[in-house]
Structure formats: structure tokens, C-alpha cells
Design a protein around this motif. Structure first.
Motif, PDB file in Angstrom:
ATOM      1  N   LEU B   5      43.575  -5.610  11.462  1.00  0.00           N
ATOM      2  CA  LEU B   5      44.905  -5.381  10.897  1.00  0.00           C
ATOM      3  C   LEU B   5      45.280  -6.518   9.955  1.00  0.00           C
ATOM      4  O   LEU B   5      45.034  -7.683  10.252  1.00  0.00           O
ATOM      5  CB  LEU B   5      45.945  -5.292  12.017  1.00  0.00           C
ATOM      6  CG  LEU B   5      45.696  -4.261  13.112  1.00  0.00           C
ATOM      7  CD1 LEU B   5      46.797  -4.336  14.174  1.00  0.00           C
ATOM      8  CD2 LEU B   5      45.632  -2.851  12.526  1.00  0.00           C
ATOM      9  N   LEU B   6      45.889  -6.155   8.826  1.00  0.00           N
ATOM     10  CA  LEU B   6      46.338  -7.142   7.839  1.00  0.00           C
ATOM     11  C   LEU B   6      47.835  -6.976   7.612  1.00  0.00           C
ATOM     12  O   LEU B   6      48.360  -5.859   7.679  1.00  0.00           O
ATOM     13  CB  LEU B   6      45.592  -6.949   6.516  1.00  0.00           C
ATOM     14  CG  LEU B   6      44.070  -7.106   6.566  1.00  0.00           C
ATOM     15  CD1 LEU B   6      43.473  -6.709   5.216  1.00  0.00           C
ATOM     16  CD2 LEU B   6      43.671  -8.524   6.934  1.00  0.00           C
ATOM     17  N   PHE B   7      48.501  -8.088   7.307  1.00  0.00           N
ATOM     18  CA  PHE B   7      49.955  -8.057   7.133  1.00  0.00           C
ATOM     19  C   PHE B   7      50.390  -8.817   5.881  1.00  0.00           C
ATOM     20  O   PHE B   7      49.630  -9.615   5.330  1.00  0.00           O
ATOM     21  CB  PHE B   7      50.636  -8.674   8.363  1.00  0.00           C
ATOM     22  CG  PHE B   7      50.366  -7.906   9.624  1.00  0.00           C
ATOM     23  CD1 PHE B   7      51.111  -6.786   9.952  1.00  0.00           C
ATOM     24  CD2 PHE B   7      49.326  -8.284  10.459  1.00  0.00           C
ATOM     25  CE1 PHE B   7      50.844  -6.060  11.103  1.00  0.00           C
ATOM     26  CE2 PHE B   7      49.055  -7.563  11.617  1.00  0.00           C
ATOM     27  CZ  PHE B   7      49.807  -6.453  11.936  1.00  0.00           C
ATOM     28  N   LEU B  49      46.690 -17.375  11.306  1.00  0.00           N
ATOM     29  CA  LEU B  49      46.284 -17.303  12.710  1.00  0.00           C
ATOM     30  C   LEU B  49      45.528 -16.006  12.951  1.00  0.00           C
ATOM     31  O   LEU B  49      45.626 -15.068  12.163  1.00  0.00           O
ATOM     32  CB  LEU B  49      47.506 -17.357  13.617  1.00  0.00           C
ATOM     33  CG  LEU B  49      48.383 -18.596  13.456  1.00  0.00           C
ATOM     34  CD1 LEU B  49      49.670 -18.433  14.252  1.00  0.00           C
ATOM     35  CD2 LEU B  49      47.641 -19.837  13.884  1.00  0.00           C
ATOM     36  N   ALA B  51      44.518 -12.993  15.969  1.00  0.00           N
ATOM     37  CA  ALA B  51      44.838 -12.448  17.291  1.00  0.00           C
ATOM     38  C   ALA B  51      43.802 -11.390  17.634  1.00  0.00           C
ATOM     39  O   ALA B  51      43.333 -10.654  16.766  1.00  0.00           O
ATOM     40  CB  ALA B  51      46.234 -11.844  17.304  1.00  0.00           C
ATOM     41  N   ASN B  53      43.490  -8.260  20.283  1.00  0.00           N
ATOM     42  CA  ASN B  53      44.252  -7.428  21.225  1.00  0.00           C
ATOM     43  C   ASN B  53      45.619  -8.040  21.546  1.00  0.00           C
ATOM     44  O   ASN B  53      46.041  -8.156  22.691  1.00  0.00           O
ATOM     45  CB  ASN B  53      43.427  -7.199  22.501  1.00  0.00           C
ATOM     46  CG  ASN B  53      42.112  -6.508  22.175  1.00  0.00           C
ATOM     47  OD1 ASN B  53      42.015  -5.743  21.227  1.00  0.00           O
ATOM     48  ND2 ASN B  53      41.092  -6.810  22.961  1.00  0.00           N
ATOM     49  N   GLU B  54      46.286  -8.492  20.476  1.00  0.00           N
ATOM     50  CA  GLU B  54      47.661  -8.978  20.527  1.00  0.00           C
ATOM     51  C   GLU B  54      47.838 -10.336  21.206  1.00  0.00           C
ATOM     52  O   GLU B  54      48.946 -10.702  21.591  1.00  0.00           O
ATOM     53  CB  GLU B  54      48.592  -7.929  21.174  1.00  0.00           C
ATOM     54  CG  GLU B  54      48.568  -6.610  20.406  1.00  0.00           C
ATOM     55  CD  GLU B  54      49.249  -5.467  21.135  1.00  0.00           C
ATOM     56  OE1 GLU B  54      49.893  -5.711  22.156  1.00  0.00           O
ATOM     57  OE2 GLU B  54      49.128  -4.323  20.661  1.00  0.00           O
ATOM     58  N   THR B  68      40.866  -4.958  18.767  1.00  0.00           N
ATOM     59  CA  THR B  68      41.683  -4.977  17.555  1.00  0.00           C
ATOM     60  C   THR B  68      41.952  -6.428  17.169  1.00  0.00           C
ATOM     61  O   THR B  68      42.504  -7.191  17.954  1.00  0.00           O
ATOM     62  CB  THR B  68      43.021  -4.251  17.771  1.00  0.00           C
ATOM     63  OG1 THR B  68      42.751  -2.880  18.070  1.00  0.00           O
ATOM     64  CG2 THR B  68      43.898  -4.326  16.528  1.00  0.00           C
ATOM     65  N   ALA B  70      43.792  -9.037  14.524  1.00  0.00           N
ATOM     66  CA  ALA B  70      44.870  -9.103  13.539  1.00  0.00           C
ATOM     67  C   ALA B  70      44.862 -10.481  12.905  1.00  0.00           C
ATOM     68  O   ALA B  70      44.707 -11.490  13.601  1.00  0.00           O
ATOM     69  CB  ALA B  70      46.220  -8.849  14.204  1.00  0.00           C
ATOM     70  N   ILE B  72      47.135 -13.148  10.970  1.00  0.00           N
ATOM     71  CA  ILE B  72      48.574 -13.405  10.945  1.00  0.00           C
ATOM     72  C   ILE B  72      48.881 -14.571  10.027  1.00  0.00           C
ATOM     73  O   ILE B  72      48.760 -15.735  10.428  1.00  0.00           O
ATOM     74  CB  ILE B  72      49.071 -13.664  12.387  1.00  0.00           C
ATOM     75  CG1 ILE B  72      48.799 -12.398  13.218  1.00  0.00           C
ATOM     76  CG2 ILE B  72      50.542 -14.056  12.414  1.00  0.00           C
ATOM     77  CD1 ILE B  72      49.093 -12.544  14.680  1.00  0.00           C
TER      78      ILE B  72
END
Lengths: 156, 78
Positions: B5-7, B49, B51, B53-54, B68, B70, B72
Motif C-alpha cells: 500500500l502507498l499513501f 516508515l 508497516a 499487517n498494520e 500487507t 504499507a 508510511i
């Protein structure tokens, strides 16, 4: 009723207060973060917040756990809004109830500082002539240890 | 399959918020290198950063199919 929540609709402050009110608390401190128009001489027209929602809610709950450990007998609720927000709209509401007043101020301050360190939420400022994601520009913020510590974002 | 996931600015740069890597196991550092090569992020993961799995993870964390990941970038909530 979730005590730690990311929402897309406007936040009603009283709803957050109601989550922490209880008979053995003598104080409730609230922090309301709003959208500021002028930042470093630039006029913001609106802000857009984005979050990694499931992790952000977990991290908010972690802040609640940290507060409970540091200030026993406290109760915390935090709601952060995402999406497009206009000037003066409410972006975040924190409410902390404690037996006595001093702890409620300290815990509430702690909560907002931690949000700016460990919760995956991003703010994009939109101006008349441009836009910028706050935090990932100009390398104002860096995590030398690979995880958030206590760095201050000066443009928060 | 490892989901990435990218933000924020990284998502805009990549033109997508989600990638799927057809691998069984990878280090976070290997994923960073592959994405940097592909998208040439201006910040080169500086201050970013990770992550899994959250939960926050380090560069040498190994992820496996079904995880998953991510990335950050510096946060700016509040």
C-alpha cells in the motif's frame, strides 16, 4: 461506539466528550484541531486529509493505552476526520477524562503530540496556486532510528 | 502474493495506491529497492516508515505471501 475513530463526516465535539464522561472523573479536557488559513505566509484554501484507516484507528487506540498507563484512571476518546476540510473546520477532537484536572491537561497534550508522531494520517495543503503534502517535503521530518520518536513537525 | 500500500505523495508518484508482488517472501528493504527503481521517489524512502499487517516494521523484516506491507511517509495528522 468506538473510542478511537477515523471519520469522513463532520465531528460533533459533544459526541467525543460523551464517550469519556463518567462519575469518577472530576475533569474532562478536550483538544480541537481546526484547519488554519495561514501557514508560513501562505493562504490555504482547503485541506485534504488521507489516512491508512485501519492502522490509524489502531494507533489512536495505542495512544489511549499509553495514556491509561501513564495517567491511571484516565479515559480517552479520539476522532480524526479525513477528506476535504474547509478553513476552521474541525479535523481532530481529543477528550480525556481523569479524576483530577492536572492529569487531564497533560494527557490531552500528550495525545495530540503522539498523533503527530505515530498515526498514519497525511495532510495536503491546497493553495490558490499549488498544493503540498505536509511532512514529506523539504525533508523537515526524518526518523533516524527507523521509527517515530519525538521529532516535532514545525508545520503542524 | 504480497500486497503493498502507498499513501500521500508516494501514491501520487506511483499513480496507484496498491500493488501486488508475485513473490513468496521478501525483505522490506528488497521491496523498497524494487519500488525505488520502478518509481524513482524523490525522497527515496527517507523518513518513510514501514508497516506489515498494520504494525511498524524494520527494513530487515521478512514478509511472506498474504502479508500487507504499507509504506508510511512522514505523517501530518492533527
Amino acid at each position: 461506539m468506538k473510542s478511537f475513530e477515523i471519520v469522513t463526516e463532520p465531528i460533533l465535539v459533544q459526541d467525543i466528550i460523551d464517550k469519556v464522561i463518567r462519575a469518577d472523573a472530576g475533569a474532562i479536557n478536550t483538544f480541537i484541531g481546526t484547519v488554519r488559513e495561514m501557514t508560513l505566509g501562505k493562504r490555504t484554501t482547503y485541506l485534504k486529509y488521507e489516512a491508512y484507516v485501519p492502522m490509524a484507528e489502531k494507533q489512536l487506540a495505542k495512544i489511549g493505552d499509553e495514556i491509561s498507563a501513564r495517567w491511571p484512571g484516565s479515559n480517552t476518546a479520539i476522532t480524526h476526520r479525513i477528506g476535504s476540510l474547509d478553513i476552521s473546520e474541525v479535523a481532530v477532537v481529543i477528550a480525556v477524562s481523569t479524576p483530577h484536572r492536572v492529569e487531564s491537561f497533560d494527557a490531552c497534550r500528550y495525545a495530540i503530540e503522539r498523533i503527530k508522531e505515530i498515526v498514519p494520517i497525511w495532510k495536503k495543503e491546497h493553495w490558490d496556486n499549488g498544493e503540498m503534502w505536509v511532512g514529506d517535503q523539504l525533508e523537515k521530518v526524518s526518523y533516524s532510528k527507523g521509527h517515530p520518536e519525538s521529532e516535532e513537525d514545525k508545520n503542524d | 502474493m504480497i500486497k503493498v500500500l502507498l499513501f500521500a505523495g508516494m501514491q501520487e508518484r506511483a499513480g496507484t495506491n496498491e500493488l501486488e508482488l508475485d513473490e513468496d517472501r521478501l525483505l522490506i528493504s528488497e521491496i523498497k529497492n524494487a519500488l525505488q527503481k520502478k518509481y524513482d521517489f524523490p525522497q527515496m524512502f527517507q523518513g518513510c516508515l514501514s508497516a506489515v499487517n498494520e504494525e511498524f516494521a524494520d527494513d530487515d523484516t521478512e514478509v511472506t505471501s498474504g502479508d500487507t506491507v504499507a509504506f508510511i511517509p512522514p505523517v501530518s495528522g492533527g
